[in-house]
Design an enzyme around this catalytic site. Structure first.
Site, PDB file in Angstrom:
ATOM      1  N   SER A  38      23.429-126.206  32.072  1.00  0.00           N
ATOM      2  CA  SER A  38      24.494-127.158  31.608  1.00  0.00           C
ATOM      3  C   SER A  38      25.699-127.002  32.190  1.00  0.00           C
ATOM      4  O   SER A  38      26.530-127.929  32.401  1.00  0.00           O
ATOM      5  CB  SER A  38      24.585-127.136  30.125  1.00  0.00           C
ATOM      6  OG  SER A  38      24.893-125.708  29.686  1.00  0.00           O
ATOM      7  N   HIS A  41      30.719-124.848  25.809  1.00  0.00           N
ATOM      8  CA  HIS A  41      30.987-125.217  27.258  1.00  0.00           C
ATOM      9  C   HIS A  41      32.730-125.600  27.170  1.00  0.00           C
ATOM     10  O   HIS A  41      33.185-126.013  26.358  1.00  0.00           O
ATOM     11  CB  HIS A  41      30.435-126.830  27.598  1.00  0.00           C
ATOM     12  CG  HIS A  41      28.891-126.593  27.564  1.00  0.00           C
ATOM     13  ND1 HIS A  41      28.300-126.888  26.229  1.00  0.00           N
ATOM     14  CD2 HIS A  41      27.848-125.866  28.367  1.00  0.00           C
ATOM     15  CE1 HIS A  41      26.785-126.790  26.532  1.00  0.00           C
ATOM     16  NE2 HIS A  41      26.726-126.242  27.848  1.00  0.00           N
ATOM     17  N   ASP A  43      33.267-127.985  23.161  1.00  0.00           N
ATOM     18  CA  ASP A  43      31.992-127.756  22.143  1.00  0.00           C
ATOM     19  C   ASP A  43      31.762-126.253  21.932  1.00  0.00           C
ATOM     20  O   ASP A  43      32.523-125.679  22.018  1.00  0.00           O
ATOM     21  CB  ASP A  43      30.621-128.724  22.451  1.00  0.00           C
ATOM     22  CG  ASP A  43      29.821-127.978  23.837  1.00  0.00           C
ATOM     23  OD1 ASP A  43      30.197-126.883  24.095  1.00  0.00           O
ATOM     24  OD2 ASP A  43      28.996-128.623  24.095  1.00  0.00           O
TER      25      ASP A  43
END
Ligand SMILES: *[C@@H]1O[C@H](CO)[C@@H](O)[C@H](O)[C@H]1NC(C)=O
Ligand SMILES: *[C@@H]1O[C@H](CO)[C@@H](O)[C@H](O)[C@H]1NC(C)=O
Ligand SMILES: *[C@@H]1O[C@H](CO)[C@@H](O)[C@H](O)[C@H]1NC(C)=O
Ligand SMILES: *[C@@H]1O[C@H](CO)[C@@H](O)[C@H](O)[C@H]1NC(C)=O
Length: 370
Positions: free
Chosen positions: A43, A337, A334
């Protein structure tokens, strides 16, 4: 894209006495030899591949993701640009690298690279299981080999061995093998962290060899972040002060092994060059000395994270949830991240740092000149 822009080199010195910060050279890329980037990993470097996967829980194509991104929510796991976008700008690439899973990523759109990364994936095939449907690193490289490479040869009218040295191969993965696999007891529960880490590096080396055998020669290996400092990790162990040591120790161990791999694998890959980017150190420096680096909150997620008690995963932002007012004051967007503000620091260091503790053995700028 013009490859012959006038030379444009600025040296900015942040000499903040009495901290004696060293001078940081920021190069505006001029006549780079880099045509583009192929990106593999999780990610931290995914730019929208999971949007196209049915049943993937690691999908962020909704507000507040992308709140500061010119194109809005795009599947990037942050509020604005990720490290790949920022490196692309430094390399003067003409556009954002398109995600492989987008059906329109073909033909002339691939000539400056393609992004294969998939949020929730790891080095090991079984790491994606918790996130539902993700694209494993194995499959990412297969996609490159079977679809993109033949198309690239057609587009550029040349053999892959001639073309690929002009591209960076950036690999950013490994964090999920710990947080979504080893520490979840999915597999390997009987393996020591040392042995597990050694296995990960061996598996990664195998993947790098595959790319090398296809013609890749310039590699950028992203280290894994201090995930023990993430809001998600801290929420799971609320009794522990500060960062979760077992998670950070694992990340640190992985990075040390990855850095060693840079030296160890080169003899088996003649003509190749690899750069290790120590994003762990860059982020830890921010967490330890936030104020001098312009940050205020190093602990909390900027967005309202979807709570486990409400059927969420404790990592991703709640769909349409609230966000902090000033994203550039936060380290974490978040539960896991980093914000764009942190990505900017990582990309700047990756591109131009002179410190071997941050980029080893040299920077991406140096790599781009080879
Ligand atoms: C490439 O993309 C275009 C536009 O989305 C589409 O019409 C075409 O069928 C695609 N070609 C291939 C080979 O997938
Ligand atoms: C193929 O690439 C090589 C190396 O960049 C270059 O010297 C050669 O002219 C290229 N051939 C064609 C047909 O473009
Ligand atoms: C873990 O290791 C112990 C000791 O070597 C062994 O007795 C046990 O069966 C192993 N458990 C699993 C799940 O492999
Ligand atoms: C946001 O935070 C940054 C970093 O602390 C600061 O430089 C900037 O002025 C802030 N912006 C606003 C609108 O408050």
């Amino acid at each position: 894209m013009s490859q012959t822009r006038p030379r444009n080199f600025t040296l900015l010195c942040f000499c903040l006495l009495p901290l004696l910060f060293p001078c940081i050279a920021i190069q505006q890329n001029d006549n780079t030899k880099i045509k583009g980037m192929f990106v593999f990993g999780s990610s931290l470097v995914d730019n929208g591949n999971n949007n196209f996967l049915p049943n993937s829980m690691a999908k962020v194509n909704y507000f507040p993701y992308g709140v500061d991104f010119p194109l809005g929510p795009s599947g990037r796991f942050t509020n604005g640009k990720n490290v790949i976008d920022l490196l692309g700008l430094k390399l003067n690439l003409p556009d954002y690298i398109p995600p492989f899973s987008d059906p329109s990523t073909n033909g002339s759109k691939i000539v400056n690279g393609v992004n294969f990364a998939s949020g929730g994936s790891g080095i090991l095939d079984d790491t994606g299981a918790l996130a539902g449907n993700v694209i494993s690193l194995n499959q990412q490289i297969r996609n490159f080999e079977e679809y993109t490479l033949p198309e690239l040869e057609i587009q550029l009218e040349n053999k892959s061995k001639e073309i690929l040295p002009q591209f960076l191969f950036l690999v950013g993965t490994g964090g999920n093998d710990y947080s979504l696999n080893y520490f979840m007891g999915l597999s390997n529960s009987n393996t020591s962290i040392e042995d597990f880490t050694a296995n990960l590096i061996t598996a990664l080396a195998h993947h790098l060899m595959r790319l090398y055998n296809l013609g890749a020669s310039k590699f950028v290996l992203m280290g894994i972040n201090p995930n023990g400092c993430s809001p998600m990790a801290k929420a799971r162990v609320p009794t522990q002060e500060g960062c979760i040591r077992t998670l950070n120790r694992a990340a640190h161990m992985f990075n040390a092994n990855l850095r060693n791999l840079v030296d160890a694998i080169r003899p088996q890959m003649p003509g190749s060059n690899l750069v290790f980017v120590n994003s762990y150190k860059v982020i830890m420096d921010i967490i330890r000395h936030p104020i001098s680096r312009g940050f205020v909150d190093v602990k909390n997620a900027c967005c309202e994270v979807s709570k486990i008690s409400e059927g969420g995963n404790g990592i991703l932002c709640k769909r349409g949830g609230s966000i902090c007012e000033n994203r550039s004051e936060y380290v974490f967007f978040d539960g896991l991240h980093p914000t764009e503000a942190v990505n900017v620091v990582i990309a700047n260091k990756a591109f131009a740092s002179k410190f071997k503790t941050e980029v080893y053995p040299f920077s991406i700028y140096d790599l781009s000149k080879i």
